[in-house]
Design an enzyme around this catalytic site. Structure first.
Site, PDB file in Angstrom:
ATOM      1  N   HIS A  39       0.836  -1.077   0.043  1.00 31.30           N
ATOM      2  CA  HIS A  39       0.044  -0.155   0.092  1.00 31.30           C
ATOM      3  C   HIS A  39       0.916   1.289   0.014  1.00 31.30           C
ATOM      4  O   HIS A  39       0.568   2.210  -0.751  1.00 31.30           O
ATOM      5  CB  HIS A  39      -1.010  -0.093   1.197  1.00 31.30           C
ATOM      6  CG  HIS A  39      -1.798  -1.181   1.342  1.00 31.30           C
ATOM      7  ND1 HIS A  39      -3.176  -0.876   1.133  1.00 31.30           N
ATOM      8  CD2 HIS A  39      -1.770  -2.573   1.502  1.00 31.30           C
ATOM      9  CE1 HIS A  39      -3.680  -2.271   1.132  1.00 31.30           C
ATOM     10  NE2 HIS A  39      -2.764  -3.345   1.260  1.00 31.30           N
ATOM     11  N   ASP A 145      -6.078   5.432   1.596  1.00 34.43           N
ATOM     12  CA  ASP A 145      -6.522   4.049   1.491  1.00 34.43           C
ATOM     13  C   ASP A 145      -7.693   3.771   2.238  1.00 34.43           C
ATOM     14  O   ASP A 145      -8.126   4.282   3.191  1.00 34.43           O
ATOM     15  CB  ASP A 145      -5.274   3.229   2.277  1.00 34.43           C
ATOM     16  CG  ASP A 145      -5.428   1.706   1.794  1.00 34.43           C
ATOM     17  OD1 ASP A 145      -6.328   1.102   2.546  1.00 34.43           O
ATOM     18  OD2 ASP A 145      -4.569   1.247   1.207  1.00 34.43           O
TER      19      ASP A 145
END
Length: 476
Positions: A39, A145
């Site tokens: 991520h 995210d």
């Protein structure tokens, strides 16, 4: 402000604002990644691309530890592009950072759960950071995210701020997850539905609870960005748009597709690849959240040795929550293994330049855990995949690769995830992928898809049009 019970105070006091910024801005982008390597990496690539291509100020906001991790592992990004990014380091909360358990029955990295719980403490410093911009920018655009939705919720309290989800997972997985947990029927075709892996065993209850905590704040966003391309997942992006009901932009792949200096870089993997025939090498790597037991390592080593196929094997433990602390276990190989395979194989125990390895002309296959980051890199470089999913979204990604895109082979079915994969199974899959007619056909499809994906990010391509559309939207 809000505690973890979810009671929200809509009146965020502007007394928090210290107006530290010295310069007024028009539109400012603020990237808030989830603290896990796949991520961190994807949002840093996006930050660099937007900063360099659209000349917008981009801030990368996270703990000091994980901002440092993102920088030191910035594969395929030029130092000059990284230098343009404004890294805002939040003091790292205290959290336990135990080593991974190589003998756990599940491959899910439970040792990272304390880190992810600690990330929930970042809400107030991020709200304060956004407040600094509220009087200095015409618009603040927060790209975050989904697993950081709780901590960026205060963006909605500022009249000149808006937020967007950046999905570091495949549209296919996101669609399957949405259908499975909302009770909607899958639009997938009867034969594929029969083979679709279950969600059983993909993640523990603790992670499901963590995801559930983010849920109430997902509706505060203005749309979704996806690190995928319509060329790869057009059908599922369309289905997802129906489910989401908000604007979607498929702007991927978010990574460089050309490496002009690849042959000049000093790296043991690339130097070794330079000496190998075209498409002859199998790249073996299972990402940053997979840990094999000694028995599994032995079977994989024997499978590679029996096959006699050229390979690069990245043999590392899963990351700790803090990669800069603690000593990693040195995974032992069969006695004399590296000496016996030195003419055909290379074992690497350090961080490897994966995008460059996959882009190299000598690489002909990738044995992978099927994390989306790895899938996107492999698809873009036209490299077929030997799919060996471990947890989370990986079983669905492996299914997408092998059953829908048909650019890979399955090493182990998800239903057999608790069984040891034998050396003979590994040998057979590698041989089929690398030296059979079936493998050649798979490789050809992978290469054709890779060409199409690279075209999609060039000027006038589907993904570039989507990214231009997103930038036009946020700078309107």
């Amino acid at each position: 402000m809000e505690d973890l019970t979810g009671v929200r105070n809509p009146d965020l006091s502007t007394s928090m604002c210290s107006n530290k910024l010295k310069q007024d801005h028009d539109v400012v982008l603020v990237m808030v990644p989830f603290p896990a390597q796949g991520h961190l990496n994807q949002l840093l690539h996006l930050a660099c691309f937007i900063s360099s291509s659209y000349d917008l100020p981009v801030y990368y906001v996270g703990t000091a530890t994980h901002n440092r991790q993102a920088r030191v592992r910035a594969n395929a990004l030029s130092p000059s592009d990284i230098a343009k990014i404004h890294f805002h380091d939040i003091p790292t909360p205290e959290f336990a950072s135990p080593p991974p358990d190589s003998n756990a029955s599940s491959k899910f990295p439970r040792h990272l759960l304390p880190l992810w719980d600690a990330s929930m403490l970042l809400r107030e410093p991020i709200a304060s950071f956004l407040c600094d911009f509220s009087s200095k920018a015409r618009r603040i655009v927060v790209v975050h995210d989904p697993s950081m939705s709780y901590i960026v919720q205060d963006a909605s309290s500022f009249p000149n701020a808006e937020s967007y989800l950046f999905n570091c997972i495949s549209a296919f997985y996101l669609y399957c997850f949405s259908c499975s947990f909302s009770g909607m029927s899958f639009q997938l075709g009867e034969e594929l539905l029969k083979k679709l892996p279950s969600f059983e065993g993909t993640m523990p209850d603790e992670l499901m609870n963590f995801i559930a905590l983010q849920g109430p704040y997902l509706d505060l966003t203005s749309g979704d960005i996806h690190n995928t391309s319509k060329v790869i997942e057009g059908q599922f992006l369309d289905l997802l748009a129906q489910v989401k009901g908000k604007q979607q932009w498929a702007i991927g792949p978010i990574l460089p597709t050309k490496f002009d200096c690849i042959s000049n870089r000093t790296d043991i993997c690339l130097e070794w690849l330079n000496k190998q025939p075209s498409r002859s090498v199998l790249y073996v790597s299972f990402g940053t959240t997979t840990t094999f037991s000694d028995r599994e390592v032995m079977e994989l080593a024997m499978g590679l040795e029996l096959n006699k196929q050229k390979f690069i094997w990245v043999l590392r433990e899963a990351d700790r929550g803090d990669i800069f602390t603690g000593e990693a276990r040195r995974v032992e190989l069969p006695e004399g293994f590296e000496e016996r395979v030195k003419e055909v194989g290379l074992v690497v125990r350090e961080w490897a330049p994966q995008p460059e390895i996959l882009a190299h002309s000598s690489t002909g296959g990738f044995m992978s855990h099927c994390g989306w980051n790895s899938c996107v890199e492999s698809i873009t470089m036209g490299v077929p995949i030997a799919a060996w999913p471990m947890h989370g979204d990986q079983p669905n990604n492996g299914f997408l690769v092998t059953e829908i895109l048909k650019i890979g082979l399955t090493v182990r079915e998800w239903e057999k995830r608790e069984e040891i994969v034998s050396a003979s199974t590994i040998e057979n899959v590698v041989r089929k992928l690398m030296t059979s007619e079936e493998g050649d056909a798979i490789r050809k499809r992978a290469q054709e898809l890779g060409v199409a994906v690279k075209r999609s990010v060039e000027k006038g391509g589907a993904s570039r049009i989507e990214l231009d559309s997103f930038i036009a939207h946020i700078t309107r």
